[in-house]
Design an enzyme around this catalytic site. Structure first.
Site, PDB file in Angstrom:
ATOM      1  N   GLU A 351       0.822  -1.214   0.000  1.00  0.00           N
ATOM      2  CA  GLU A 351       0.000   0.000   0.000  1.00  0.00           C
ATOM      3  C   GLU A 351       0.859   1.268   0.000  1.00  0.00           C
ATOM      4  O   GLU A 351       0.643   2.197   0.776  1.00  0.00           O
ATOM      5  CB  GLU A 351      -0.963  -0.018   1.191  1.00  0.00           C
ATOM      6  N   ASP A 425      -8.511  -9.058   4.139  1.00  0.00           N
ATOM      7  CA  ASP A 425      -8.284  -7.868   4.960  1.00  0.00           C
ATOM      8  C   ASP A 425      -9.363  -7.729   6.034  1.00  0.00           C
ATOM      9  O   ASP A 425     -10.234  -6.862   5.912  1.00  0.00           O
ATOM     10  CB  ASP A 425      -8.272  -6.631   4.041  1.00  0.00           C
ATOM     11  N   GLU A 453     -12.786  -2.064  11.770  1.00  0.00           N
ATOM     12  CA  GLU A 453     -12.771  -1.382  10.465  1.00  0.00           C
ATOM     13  C   GLU A 453     -13.868  -1.891   9.530  1.00  0.00           C
ATOM     14  O   GLU A 453     -14.585  -1.097   8.921  1.00  0.00           O
ATOM     15  CB  GLU A 453     -11.398  -1.578   9.827  1.00  0.00           C
TER      16      GLU A 453
HETATM   17  C1  GCV Z   1      -2.824   0.775   8.278  1.00  0.00           C
HETATM   18  C2  GCV Z   1      -6.213  -2.119   5.546  1.00  0.00           C
HETATM   19  C3  GCV Z   1      -6.598  -0.817   6.176  1.00  0.00           C
HETATM   20  C4  GCV Z   1      -5.431   0.145   6.235  1.00  0.00           C
HETATM   21  C5  GCV Z   1      -4.270  -0.552   6.924  1.00  0.00           C
HETATM   22  C6  GCV Z   1      -3.929  -1.815   6.153  1.00  0.00           C
HETATM   23  C7  GCV Z   1      -2.818  -2.586   6.809  1.00  0.00           C
HETATM   24  O1  GCV Z   1      -6.029  -1.970   4.181  1.00  0.00           O
HETATM   25  O2  GCV Z   1      -7.651  -0.251   5.475  1.00  0.00           O
HETATM   26  O3  GCV Z   1      -5.838   1.265   6.966  1.00  0.00           O
HETATM   27  O4  GCV Z   1      -3.161   0.289   7.014  1.00  0.00           O
HETATM   28  O5  GCV Z   1      -5.044  -2.632   6.122  1.00  0.00           O
HETATM   29  O6  GCV Z   1      -3.143  -3.516   7.541  1.00  0.00           O
HETATM   30  O7  GCV Z   1      -1.661  -2.277   6.609  1.00  0.00           O
END
Ligand code: GCV
Length: 840
Positions: A351, A425, A453
């Site tokens: 990411e 995720d 989340e």
């Molecule tokens: C902190 C998901 C979340 C992100 C998070 C990522 C991760 O994609 O939406 O906010 O990043 O996981 O676990 O690195």
């Protein structure tokens, strides 16, 4: 069960209680018989040499913010003693004195806490052999007798073990268990029971209405490093009450470490000024056995904030001396201020985060480079496997395995790879990550997300204990090199390291703490932190039992309260699965916030797009990962690969994770896929409606502020759950072209003016009675009742259907509009969502 005249409702004086004590509130025991028994058994507290073994403190003049109610302690035994004073004093409704054991005479009714080396009284009461099996963190709680006196001993090999035993003893009273004839011993199955804290990313527990925080110049995170305005004076090194409440709560469930910043890491945490702040925090948490770690950015050495000690991009070579020396220098600085600093958590090449692949190296090279730099300092690296580089494979779920699987055996001894429970995720249900069981020569930490989340954030009541229990007890069917099934092969076995006798073990929970009054945003989110800690200690525990413990410690003991809230919690996760991701259709979230539904969303990256996951078309729904699809199923051990790869044998709860399912395929229960899918959405919403009713029934038994706050959340929860159902069903229907089933578990037909109707609009001839004369639920086991009759035409009727789903009671209020024949035409059966009934 309870005697007459016992007041069960929380006293009016507590009606403003805000939840800020978490499960450590210790209200007085309200059952007189039990109270008398506890008072007779517990009359004094003895913690010998409690002040002797001071923990390290780096910060001169470490101090609490003005007006604090918590206080700093210098030893772990002071923390234990103070918790006994606070806890027993509260529970017994009168102070319990702290006493000595002069001349070795232990007072009758004493609770004696200590180690054999620190406490002569413990030394006399517990043998070294007794303590041999419990390790560093374990404890014994025993009822003892000497010189005619009965007393209780809480013993550990270390002061921290004693503190854990102290909380375990208090929890017995908090959950109304016996405190006599005790012979309890416990030791954690997993050595490192950590939190990862992402500060403000995915924070739902901040102090403003949205849960993101921002009041008083604070950013909403639990720890203040850079608050502005009114909050500036309270930044670390100043210690706030909530840090110590959180520390006590973490210790009470055995959490022993926390990475305090986001994995999308800000390198500012490595600067000298920040390290001083971190050291103060570490000082305050240390007596509770909580050690600190930091998330780092792989490219931190290039950050200008470290000038002149910076590297160029080319120098980020994990085998280069400059790179390793840089990290060694940072780690030494940290260790100088925080001697028990754990190490670093790393999100690399994921990411947008930098990583070793930017220079042509792999994850093993990168992890080992930093690991080599910190190994001489005894530190660990937690290298995350949450990677999904699109060049690796079209199917996002295959990517982590393809990158990490070949690296097994390559990682240094002080590296853990840290893997989310599922391959995607943090969805409400996922199959287990195929890396579990596959990394035979690597220490593997399991990462769970406590912060909700994708499971309702700070609005939805979703108890995650059942999800984690399902994960930890999931069978990987791992085999040895000869293809023979291993004996210990559940995910929990692998994480605790017994599958292949790994020397170290770790579990990580992405934490949900913020600066809201109740620290977690939703009052019920406290339960998730609690359950995580208890499962980290003993992953074999049952999530239902954990829920009951938490309810008793948090809401009270009246049978109605316990029964109702435990029931609400137990089915709440399955309800979320049902109205968000039924039958395995994952990641249908709005990309902006991961809260609401957006099944038609198509983003610049296909693997962020709901349409990529649902693959909806006129043939069916779901992602084909079978051998004739993406082939993802081959990453599992043979038994699971075969089970998941075949649409006839895959568990239906995981159906669309692995298969593109024809709309008219007949499922095991006999219904076609489309009908079952729609019903699942209905059931999920119906459970939330039931929870709302169930909660309302407890009003007289709960304190007012928390009751009202949860009530408001449940109303929003129900509306949003219905939004998920209506949006998703409406969207899928464009592809299926099928009518909504009228035989779902919550469907009902009504008879008006001699005609049976199931749709929302009921045409009635002029002059005929608009009254419902008969109601027939589609499910013969369901109950239907008319809540309101129309007085005239046009008018409205409300019919409530109550049924039982596989995960608990479900309720739906159908609203029928009675309209004159020839008036506005009734909606054709099957048009969503009105024909499916509207929640009243
Ligand atoms: C902190 C998901 C979340 C992100 C998070 C990522 C991760 O994609 O939406 O906010 O990043 O996981 O676990 O690195």
């Amino acid at each position: 069960m309870f005697g007459a005249g016992i007041a069960h409702a929380t006293p009016a004086a507590d009606d403003g209680y805000d939840g800020s004590s978490l499960w450590l509130r210790y209200p007085a025991v309200d059952d007189p018989r039990l109270l008398a028994g506890y008072r007779a058994s517990i009359t004094a507290i003895v913690v010998e040499n409690a002040d002797r073994t001071k923990v390290h403190r780096h910060t001169a003049n470490l101090s609490m913010a003005p007006g604090s109610t918590e206080h700093l302690v210098e030893t772990t035994l002071q923390a234990a003693r103070d918790e006994l004073v606070r806890g027993l004093g509260g529970l017994l409704g009168r102070p319990v004195p702290v006493r000595d054991a002069p001349g070795g005479r232990i007072p009758a009714g004493a609770v004696v806490a200590g180690t054999r080396t620190g406490s002569p009284a413990v030394h006399r009461s517990v043998s070294a052999g007794d303590l041999a099996a419990i390790g560093d963190d374990g404890y014994l709680v025993r009822s003892c007798r000497a010189g005619g006196q009965a007393f209780t001993v809480i013993a550990g090999n270390t002061d921290l073990g004693v503190l854990y035993g102290t909380f375990a003893f208090l929890q017995r009273l908090q959950t109304r268990q016996a405190v006599t004839h005790l012979n309890v011993s416990s030791a954690p199955r997993i050595r490192r029971r950590y939190l990862n804290y992402w500060e403000t990313e995915r924070l739902y527990a901040g102090n403003n209405a949205s849960g993101t925080g921002g009041l008083n110049g604070e950013n909403g995170a639990i720890f203040d490093f850079a608050a502005t305005g009114a909050g500036a004076a309270l930044n670390l090194p100043v210690i706030l009450d909530r840090y110590l409440v959180a520390a006590r709560a973490m210790a009470s469930v055995g959490i022993n470490g926390i990475t305090i910043n986001n994995v999308n890491a800000n390198s500012g945490y490595l600067t000298p000024a920040a390290i001083e702040q971190e050291a103060a925090l570490a000082d305050a948490l240390r007596p509770y056995g909580i050690r600190l770690a930091l998330s780092i950015n792989y490219a931190a050495p290039t950050d200008a904030r470290f000038a002149p000690d910076t590297l160029t991009r080319e120098q980020l070579d994990p085998y280069g001396a400059q790179f390793r020396d840089w990290w060694n220098r940072r780690a030494r600085r940290l260790q100088a201020a925080i001697p028990d600093f754990i190490g670093f958590t790393v999100k690399a090449n994921s990411e947008g985060q930098p990583g070793p692949q930017d220079l042509g190296y792999d994850h093993g090279d990168g992890a080992n480079g930093i690991a080599a730099a910190v190994a001489p300092l005894g530190m660990r690296i937690f290298w995350r496997t949450f990677v999904y580089n699109a060049d690796v494979d079209r199917d996002r779920l295959k990517r982590a395995y393809l990158e990490f699987g070949p690296l097994d055996g390559k990682f240094a001894d002080n590296v853990f790879i840290q893997t989310k429970n599922g391959p995607l995720d943090y969805q409400a249900r996922e199959p287990v990550h195929p890396l579990f069981g596959r990394m035979e020569h690597t220490d593997q930490a399991l990462e769970l997300q406590i912060t909700q989340e994708y499971t309702g954030q700070n609005t939805m009541l979703c108890y995650l204990g059942p999800l984690w229990e399902e994960v930890l007890k999931a069978d990987t069917y791992a085999t040895d090199e000869h293809g023979r099934l291993l004996r210990k092969r559940l995910v929990g076995d692998i994480v605790e390291g017994t599958t292949r006798s790994r020397p170290d073990s770790a579990i990580i929970g992405v934490a949900n703490l913020g600066n809201a009054d109740n620290l977690t945003g939703h009052h019920f989110a406290q339960a998730n932190l609690f359950a995580y800690g208890r499962l980290a200690w003993d992953w074999t525990a049952g999530s239902r039992n954990l829920a009951e413990d938490w309810v008793r410690m948090t809401w009270g003991h009246h049978p109605d309260v316990v029964r109702t809230i435990v029931a609400m919690m137990t089915g709440s996760r399955e309800a979320v699965v049902s109205y968000q991701t039924p039958l395995g259709v994952a990641h249908q979230f709005r990309s902006s916030d991961h809260y609401g539904p957006a099944p038609g969303e198509r983003l610049s990256r296909e693997d962020w797009s709901p349409v990529y996951y649902n693959q909806a078309d006129s043939a069916g729904l779901g992602y084909d990962r079978s051998p004739t699809g993406s082939g993802f199923t081959a990453q599992y051990f043979p038994i699971l690969a075969a089970r998941y790869g075949d649409i006839d044998s895959v568990p239906e709860d995981l159906l669309m994770w692995f298969h593109h399912v024809p709309w008219d395929r007949r499922l095991r229960g006999g219904r076609i896929f489309w009908d079952e899918l729609v019903s699942r959405y209905e059931l999920g919403v119906g459970y939330v409606t039931w929870m709302r009713h169930a909660w309302d029934s407890l009003e007289a038994r709960l304190d007012a502020r928390r009751f009202a706050e949860v009530k408001a959340k449940l109303a929003a929860h129900e509306a949003d759950a219905a939004g998920w159902r209506d949006t998703c069903v409406g969207y899928w229907q464009q592809f299926s072209g099928l009518a909504l089933p009228d035989d779902g578990p919550l469907s009902v037909a009504v008879v008006v003016a001699g005609t049976s109707a199931t749709s929302r609009r009921i045409p009635v001839p002029a002059g005929a009675s608009p009254r419902i004369t008969k109601v027939v639920p589609a499910d013969p086991a369901a109950r239907a009742e008319v809540l309101a009759q129309p007085r005239s035409v046009p008018g409205q009727a409300v019919v409530r259907v109550t049924a039982t789903s596989s995960f608990g009671p479900v309720v739906k209020d159908h609203v029928f509009d009675v309209v004159p024949t020839g008036g506005e035409p009734g909606a054709p059966p099957g048009s969503p969502p009105a024909a499916h009934g509207t929640g009243a």
